[in-house]
Structures are given as C-alpha cells and as structure tokens.
Enzyme design. Structure first.
Site, mmCIF file in Angstrom:
data_model
loop_
_atom_site.group_PDB
_atom_site.id
_atom_site.type_symbol
_atom_site.label_atom_id
_atom_site.label_comp_id
_atom_site.label_asym_id
_atom_site.label_seq_id
_atom_site.Cartn_x
_atom_site.Cartn_y
_atom_site.Cartn_z
ATOM 1 N N ASP A 19 0.852 -1.188 0.000
ATOM 2 C CA ASP A 19 0.000 0.000 0.000
ATOM 3 C C ASP A 19 0.886 1.236 0.000
ATOM 4 O O ASP A 19 1.991 1.235 0.571
ATOM 5 C CB ASP A 19 -0.920 0.032 1.222
ATOM 6 C CG ASP A 19 -1.941 1.155 1.125
ATOM 7 O OD1 ASP A 19 -2.917 1.003 0.361
ATOM 8 O OD2 ASP A 19 -1.746 2.194 1.779
ATOM 9 N N GLU A 21 0.869 5.704 0.276
ATOM 10 C CA GLU A 21 0.223 7.009 0.445
ATOM 11 C C GLU A 21 0.946 7.973 -0.487
ATOM 12 O O GLU A 21 2.167 7.873 -0.676
ATOM 13 C CB GLU A 21 0.299 7.484 1.893
ATOM 14 C CG GLU A 21 -0.330 6.526 2.905
ATOM 15 C CD GLU A 21 -1.791 6.226 2.647
ATOM 16 O OE1 GLU A 21 -2.486 7.101 2.070
ATOM 17 O OE2 GLU A 21 -2.253 5.126 3.000
ATOM 18 N N HIS A 156 -5.593 4.551 6.221
ATOM 19 C CA HIS A 156 -4.883 5.480 5.346
ATOM 20 C C HIS A 156 -3.433 5.696 5.781
ATOM 21 O O HIS A 156 -2.878 6.769 5.570
ATOM 22 C CB HIS A 156 -5.633 6.817 5.231
ATOM 23 C CG HIS A 156 -7.036 6.656 4.734
ATOM 24 N ND1 HIS A 156 -7.318 6.218 3.459
ATOM 25 C CD2 HIS A 156 -8.227 6.846 5.350
ATOM 26 C CE1 HIS A 156 -8.637 6.167 3.309
ATOM 27 N NE2 HIS A 156 -9.210 6.538 4.436
ATOM 28 N N ASP A 161 -2.684 -0.477 6.112
ATOM 29 C CA ASP A 161 -3.582 -0.904 5.031
ATOM 30 C C ASP A 161 -3.047 -2.141 4.322
ATOM 31 O O ASP A 161 -3.825 -3.015 3.906
ATOM 32 C CB ASP A 161 -3.785 0.233 4.043
ATOM 33 C CG ASP A 161 -4.709 1.317 4.589
ATOM 34 O OD1 ASP A 161 -5.268 1.116 5.681
ATOM 35 O OD2 ASP A 161 -4.872 2.358 3.922
#
Length: 384
Positions: A19, A21, A156, A161
């Site tokens: 994952d 960001e 998030h 995640d």
C-alpha cells in the site's frame, strides 16, 4: 490466524501486499509519501515501511486524510535513495494491492525515473472481492473491514492498510475451498511479465487506434498477424490479458518480438492485414482463399493511383492516407506528400486478390477516393 500459522499456499509464488500514500492521484504530477509492504514467503511474514520525501508539498486534504505532514517527510529518504532496497523486496513476488493499478502505476513511474523496470504480476483485491462476492455492491477497504471482521491498526497509513490485505487473504482460506480460490486468483491475476525483449514501455508505444500487429518467435518466424480498432489494448490483452483463449495463450508463450502499424481506420487495417498475411504467411493465420488470377470485371476503374484518408474515432490524431493502384495496396503515409512519394517509389503494381475483394464493395458503397494525378499538395493537405 497468527502469522506463524500460515494458510496452505494457494499460489506457488511469494507474495507482497503493498500500500502507498501519495500527494495525490496523478502518477505524472504527484509523488509517494509512504510505502508499506507485508511480505509472505517460505520463511514466514515480514513487514517493512518507510516515509518518503516526495519533493513537493502535501495538500491539506491529503494531510487530513493520512495524518502525514510536510514536517514528517522532510527528513525522510527520497524514493531514489531507497529504490534498490524496495525493488529487491518486491522483485519476483506477486504484487497484491487494493485498486492495484494505482499502487503499481506510482511505483512503476518512480522506478522508471531511477532506471529500473518494474513489471510484476499483479492481483487487485478489489477485483478478487468482486469475483468472489459478485452480489455485494461495495468492495472498498472499509467494506472489507466490515464484511470480514478485519482489525485495522490504522486507516490510510501504508503498512496498516497493507496488513489489512494480508488479513483479508487469510480470511479467504477459511471461506472458500482451496481449488476454487486458486482458480479465481489465477483468473484475476494480471500478468505483466512479458517474454523476450517486449516491455510495457514498448507496448505503450503501439498505436492507440486502428492498426495491424504481427508476432514473431525467437527465430523471427512470423506467428500471427491481427488487426484491431485499439492496437495497443489488443496487443496487451494478447500478451498479458486476464481472459485469453488456449490458442492465444499458446501463441503468447512463443512471442519474442512484435511489429505494428497504425492505419487510422478499418479499411486500411483490412488492407494491411491481408497484405501482411500474404507476405509473412504466419503459422497461426489462415491464408485467404482468393483466386490469384484477375476475375472478370476487375479492371481498374481509375486513370491512376488513388488515395483515401482515414482517421479513427479512438485515435483521431492517427490520420493516414492510403494509396492503391490497379488493385495493389501500396501502403499508407501520414501526409498527402508522403502518399505521393509512395506512388513514385513503388514499381509496377501487381494485382492483389485481397485488395480487390476488400475494396470493390466499399467503393460501391461510397468510399471516397481521390486520383493521384498531377497532385502537388502540402504536408497537411487532406482529402475532401
């Protein structure tokens, strides 16, 4: 299920649940701020995460959503400084992510900037969830948390995640028979590892619209010639697609080189395909059964070579001028000047049964052509 009690392997390859960001949703404009990876393999489970200095401000909305601020990433490593380590962690593993095209796209772009080619096989857990639970309307990560009683460490944030995806993976093994799960995963995985010297970047250079493509094996033997209204999409589907016939899979396993040509439209694609099949004689195409002799009524209805213009709706910028003389397809050019040069450079036209059969009906239905007699036009001229 604890990390020490791994489920029976539903696939043979090691796995990386990933994952990211980012500062936004555009691969071209935005950059990564955090990476989380949960690696699964014969030696067990390992976790790795890092903040990343994106080299640009984090927008207020993203700061509010993720809790990651400019201050937090100011002294974090740049992607370039950690690229080699991350590449080593991901190389050879099935890349699993939620909305995987997003995460793969960002990582592929970042790796590309430092000179590394990143083309892992990809499994999107959104697609997998939809395939296994088609009656459910929601397949976002929050929906999976609720539906499968997953335990988020945070939301998030990259590693938290990624860990949710690992939890989801473990739940699947208790909900579906192993053979069913294995078959559905195999259908859902998108395979980006392309044989020979063919890369994703090469496929990205293929025509977006109408055109023709040819596959060759390692000895440069022609395997297959095809046409499509979206050549790039069709070539990618042939080589990496999720839904391929057994025949397409057999061909793809042999492919080592690809050629293509933009045609601008359907008629040019038909003419080029027939000509390539006749010339290359690829082993997986049927040869057209046209009589080689000129049939009665096949006299050329014009005083000279003719040109017609095509520009497909899927790629209007791929405009092409196609030239035919005495039922012989001479080729295509991007400009009318180029079309004139084709006539000048070609020798005596040889009757082509395929060109005759393709064009005669279309001319009768109103295909608009212009004779190339004494025409002298600028490069941007078009056929009215």
């Amino acid at each position: 299920m604890s990390d020490s009690s791994l489920p029976s392997p539903v696939i043979d390859a090691p796995i990386a649940f990933v994952d990211l960001e980012t500062t936004g949703g555009s691969v071209a404009e935005h950059r990564i701020t955090e990476i989380g990876v949960v690696q699964i393999g014969p030696s067990g489970v390992s976790r790795w995460s890092t903040l990343v200095n994106p080299g640009q401000p984090i927008p207020p909305f993203i700061r509010s959503l993720t809790g990651i601020s400019d201050d937090m990433v100011r002294d974090a490593p740049t992607f370039a400084s950690l690229a080699s380590e991350l590449f080593e962690r991901l190389e050879g593993r099935l890349f699993v992510a939620h909305n995987a095209n997003f995460d793969r796209g960002f990582l592929r772009g970042e790796f590309q900037r430092v000179g590394l080619t990143f083309n892992p096989d990809v499994l999107c857990t959104v697609k997998l969830s939809r395939a296994l639970w088609p009656h459910e309307k929601r397949h976002g990560l929050d929906a999976l948390i609720e539906r499968h009683a997953l335990a988020p460490l945070a939301r998030h944030r990259a590693l938290a995640d990624a860990d949710l995806l690992w939890q989801f993976w473990q739940r699947l093994h208790g909900l579906w028979p192993l053979d069913v799960l294995r078959a559905q995963i195999d259908r859902t995985v998108r395979r980006y590892r392309i044989a020979g010297d063919i890369t994703e970047d090469m496929i990205d250079a293929a025509p977006a619209g109408h055109g023709v493509y040819a596959f060759f094996d390692g000895s440069d033997v022609p395997l297959y010639v095809g046409r499509s209204v979206r050549v790039r999409q069709r070539v990618r589907a042939h080589l990496t697609g999720e839904r391929r016939s057994s025949r397409e899979i057999r061909i793809a396993e042999q492919v080592r080189r690809v050629e293509w040509r933009a045609t601008g439209g359907e008629v040019g694609a038909l003419l080029t395909e027939a000509q390539w099949i006749g010339t290359l004689r690829p082993i997986h195409n049927r040869q057209p059964r046209f009589a080689r002799a000129e049939p009665l009524g096949s006299s050329w209805p014009f005083d000279a070579a003719v040109v017609f213009e095509e520009s497909g709706e899927h790629a209007p910028n791929e405009r092409m001028f196609h030239v035919v003389d005495r039922w012989c397809y001479l080729g295509a050019a991007a400009t009318l000047e180029g079309a004139l040069s084709l006539v000048a450079s070609c020798g005596e036209p040889v009757f082509e049964p395929s060109t005759f059969h393709i064009l005669q009906g279309r001319l009768a239905r109103g295909l608009r052509v212009m004779p190339l007699v004494g025409v002298a036009a600028p490069a941007d001229a078009s056929v009215d």
